[in-house]
Scaffold this active site. Structure first.
Site, PDB file in Angstrom:
ATOM      1  N   HIS A 189      53.525  10.779 -20.215  1.00  0.00           N
ATOM      2  CA  HIS A 189      52.972   9.631 -20.939  1.00  0.00           C
ATOM      3  C   HIS A 189      52.778   9.997 -22.406  1.00  0.00           C
ATOM      4  O   HIS A 189      51.825  10.680 -22.771  1.00  0.00           O
ATOM      5  CB  HIS A 189      51.627   9.203 -20.327  1.00  0.00           C
ATOM      6  CG  HIS A 189      51.157   7.865 -20.826  1.00  0.00           C
ATOM      7  ND1 HIS A 189      50.306   7.725 -21.885  1.00  0.00           N
ATOM      8  CD2 HIS A 189      51.445   6.609 -20.401  1.00  0.00           C
ATOM      9  CE1 HIS A 189      50.062   6.446 -22.096  1.00  0.00           C
ATOM     10  NE2 HIS A 189      50.748   5.744 -21.202  1.00  0.00           N
ATOM     11  N   HIS A 196      -0.920 -11.243  -4.612  1.00  0.00           N
ATOM     12  CA  HIS A 196       0.455 -10.812  -4.366  1.00  0.00           C
ATOM     13  C   HIS A 196       1.486 -11.759  -4.973  1.00  0.00           C
ATOM     14  O   HIS A 196       2.477 -11.318  -5.549  1.00  0.00           O
ATOM     15  CB  HIS A 196       0.704 -10.663  -2.869  1.00  0.00           C
ATOM     16  CG  HIS A 196      -0.067  -9.533  -2.258  1.00  0.00           C
ATOM     17  ND1 HIS A 196       0.099  -8.231  -2.650  1.00  0.00           N
ATOM     18  CD2 HIS A 196      -1.029  -9.518  -1.296  1.00  0.00           C
ATOM     19  CE1 HIS A 196      -0.721  -7.452  -1.957  1.00  0.00           C
ATOM     20  NE2 HIS A 196      -1.413  -8.212  -1.133  1.00  0.00           N
ATOM     21  N   HIS A 232       0.829  -1.209   0.000  1.00  0.00           N
ATOM     22  CA  HIS A 232       0.000   0.000   0.000  1.00  0.00           C
ATOM     23  C   HIS A 232       0.868   1.266   0.000  1.00  0.00           C
ATOM     24  O   HIS A 232       0.521   2.269  -0.626  1.00  0.00           O
ATOM     25  CB  HIS A 232      -0.938   0.006   1.208  1.00  0.00           C
ATOM     26  CG  HIS A 232      -1.867  -1.160   1.243  1.00  0.00           C
ATOM     27  ND1 HIS A 232      -2.645  -1.465   2.342  1.00  0.00           N
ATOM     28  CD2 HIS A 232      -2.148  -2.115   0.320  1.00  0.00           C
ATOM     29  CE1 HIS A 232      -3.357  -2.553   2.097  1.00  0.00           C
ATOM     30  NE2 HIS A 232      -3.064  -2.967   0.873  1.00  0.00           N
ATOM     31  N   HIS A 290      -9.164  -2.077  -5.274  1.00  0.00           N
ATOM     32  CA  HIS A 290      -8.072  -2.366  -4.346  1.00  0.00           C
ATOM     33  C   HIS A 290      -7.109  -3.391  -4.955  1.00  0.00           C
ATOM     34  O   HIS A 290      -5.891  -3.292  -4.737  1.00  0.00           O
ATOM     35  CB  HIS A 290      -8.585  -2.896  -3.009  1.00  0.00           C
ATOM     36  CG  HIS A 290      -7.462  -3.123  -2.041  1.00  0.00           C
ATOM     37  ND1 HIS A 290      -6.893  -2.107  -1.306  1.00  0.00           N
ATOM     38  CD2 HIS A 290      -6.758  -4.250  -1.726  1.00  0.00           C
ATOM     39  CE1 HIS A 290      -5.899  -2.587  -0.579  1.00  0.00           C
ATOM     40  NE2 HIS A 290      -5.793  -3.888  -0.827  1.00  0.00           N
ATOM     41  N   ASP A 317      -3.076  -2.963  -5.360  1.00  0.00           N
ATOM     42  CA  ASP A 317      -2.038  -3.947  -5.028  1.00  0.00           C
ATOM     43  C   ASP A 317      -1.119  -4.211  -6.219  1.00  0.00           C
ATOM     44  O   ASP A 317       0.099  -4.378  -6.058  1.00  0.00           O
ATOM     45  CB  ASP A 317      -2.680  -5.262  -4.582  1.00  0.00           C
ATOM     46  CG  ASP A 317      -3.179  -5.214  -3.149  1.00  0.00           C
ATOM     47  OD1 ASP A 317      -2.757  -4.324  -2.390  1.00  0.00           O
ATOM     48  OD2 ASP A 317      -4.007  -6.084  -2.787  1.00  0.00           O
TER      49      ASP A 317
END
Length: 489
Positions: free
Chosen positions: A390, A311, A102, A284, A288
């Site tokens: 160099h 989930h 959430h 809802h 998720d």
């Protein structure tokens, strides 16, 4: 429109045939200040204080268990998910945090990219069972735009996940926006078949954020009987009554939840809970999905279609999307440098983060930074100290210093994953597969890019390093570094 119908359309077929792309989105965002919430964990019943704090560009979303020794931090990433049985739980280095979905949904819905979330307990507080109070907390301090572009990955080929056991079907199809459609069907005469759609992320705050979690009465009874819902309250969840309930059982529930009376409404909802929307359960489930897919670790453009999601399936689908991005991101790997672009780290900030000082500080600015990659710039001029000895008549930047420049940019990447980088130093412990493709000479602008090969574990940071001049690859290598606290050397 269901998944099969979408795939059968001409549009669905054409979209599925396109390639993968990486794009610069709007600027990254964090909070303007810190904000604290208090509550109990739904499953543990533990009283938790949660503080959301601003974080640097590229930090991502991370949780810190300040109640544990050394205050370990865990990134919100699918690689660290350890449990999805009653919510989404992540763990790393002893830091376990549960019921994070959430909060993650609220952060995605409000466009927050970088944040440190401190907890003095093992579980995010359930509050009212939705994302509403997390959103209100974010709004109370405001959102700060940062000087760094958000990297957005377009899902330009269909990514599909199917669980035949649970009959879960999830699909990501190409889209110009991040959109989500959920369909639920529990064979319940109370809920029926429901669907919900998020057409634009700006709709999340009002249309999805307030939608509370739900469960069936028989699930609630099981959780109560097995002491698995110590922080539950009938006011922070919609309880769907899918059977005839005796007065004795209602009295028991009233006693458990410390309510004078619990009853069943005609709509089949327990305890006079008023639905915010007729399809609040489907909304809802969409919430998720948004929260769990934040664990991909990247912002994406796609239309997510989820039939009967949960989930466990959300997390597995997140894994597939993350794998897809990793496989396809190489198609646009060559970084571009616009001198007009504002630096994320200028030379003054770099000097504060790294221990290196002139003449051994070999990066001038950082132009991209996330929790998994960094792009830096080194302007090679004839005034470099090393050109005196160099090849002075034919100046060439030493290959070992090209590697060192990459290593310093990698140090910025590694340190940026820490909540307290000032307390650490980065030591390189391995250089492998180094190859020099082109010489680097005065006047060149060296673009340094490093990507994490694996998540940082126990302070060990493995990176794939490349450097370009224009679009030509000049050097590549694999570097391994270790983060060590300054007080533990």
């Amino acid at each position: 429109m269901n998944i099969e119908t979408l795939l059968s359309t001409d549009t669905g077929k054409k979209l599925a045939e396109s390639g993968a792309t990486m794009q610069s989105g709007p600027n990254q965002q964090t909070l303007k200040g810190s904000v604290t919430l208090n509550g109990v964990g739904l499953h543990t019943g533990a009283h938790v204080t949660m503080t959301m704090k601003p974080a640097n560009p590229g930090f991502g979303i991370r949780f810190q268990r300040i109640d544990l020794p050394e205050k370990p931090v865990v990134k919100a990433d699918v690689d660290f998910v350890i449990d999805t049985s009653r919510g989404t739980t992540i763990e790393y280095n002893g830091a376990r945090v549960s019921t994070i979905e959430h909060t993650l949904a609220a952060l995605v819905g409000m466009g927050v990219d970088n944040i440190l979330i401190e907890l003095d307990g093992p579980e995010v507080p359930i509050l009212d069972g939705s994302s509403k109070q997390f959103i209100e907390a974010i709004e109370s301090v405001g959102i700060l735009e940062q000087e760094a572009k958000r990297v957005v990955y377009s899902i330009d080929n269909n990514v599909h996940y199917y669980d035949p056991v649970k009959n879960v079907d999830m699909l990501a199809v190409p889209s110009n926006e991040y959109q989500v459609t959920t369909l639920i069907d529990f064979n319940s005469p109370v809920l029926g078949t429901q669907h919900a759609t998020l057409k634009h992320i700006l709709e999340f705050r009002d249309e999805i954020g307030p939608c509370r979690t739900f469960c069936f009465l028989h699930e609630l009874e099981y959780l109560l009987d097995n002491n698995l819902i110590k922080g539950g309250d009938v006011s922070n969840a919609i309880v769907v009554v899918d059977k005839v309930v005796s007065d004795k059982e209602l009295e028991r529930l009233a006693k458990v939840f410390d309510k004078p009376k619990i009853e069943v409404k005609q709509e089949g909802i327990l305890n006079n809970v008023q639905l915010h929307f007729p399809n609040e359960p489907a909304r809802h489930k969409l919430l998720d999905v948004v929260g769990d897919l934040a664990l991909v670790g990247y912002s994406i453009k796609a239309h997510i279609i989820a039939s009967r999601p949960g989930h466990a399936s959300n997390v597995e689908f997140a894994r597939k999307i993350k794998q897809y991005i990793k496989r396809n991101r190489h198609l646009s790997d060559v970084p571009t440098y616009d001198p007009n672009q504002e630096a994320i780290y200028d030379i003054n900030k770099i000097e504060k983060v790294l221990p290196h000082k002139y003449p051994f500080l070999l990066i001038d600015k950082i132009i991209e930074l996330s929790d998994s990659h960094v792009v830096g710039v080194k302007n090679v001029t004839f005034n470099e100290h090393f050109f005196q000895g160099h090849f002075p008549n034919n100046p060439v930047m030493p290959g070992v210093l090209q590697i060192e420049a990459l290593a310093q940019a990698g140090g910025i990447l590694a340190m940026n994953t820490l909540p307290d980088p000032e307390n650490y130093d980065t030591y390189f412990i391995k250089i492998d597969k180094a190859r020099f493709k082109q010489k680097v000479v005065p006047g060149d602008t060296l673009i340094l890019k490093l990507d994490l090969i694996n998540p940082i574990r126990r302070g060990i940071c493995e990176m794939r390093a490349v450097a370009y001049v224009g679009n030509k690859l000049v050097v590549e290598a694999e570097l391994v570094a270790q983060l060590i606290r300054k007080d533990k050397k």
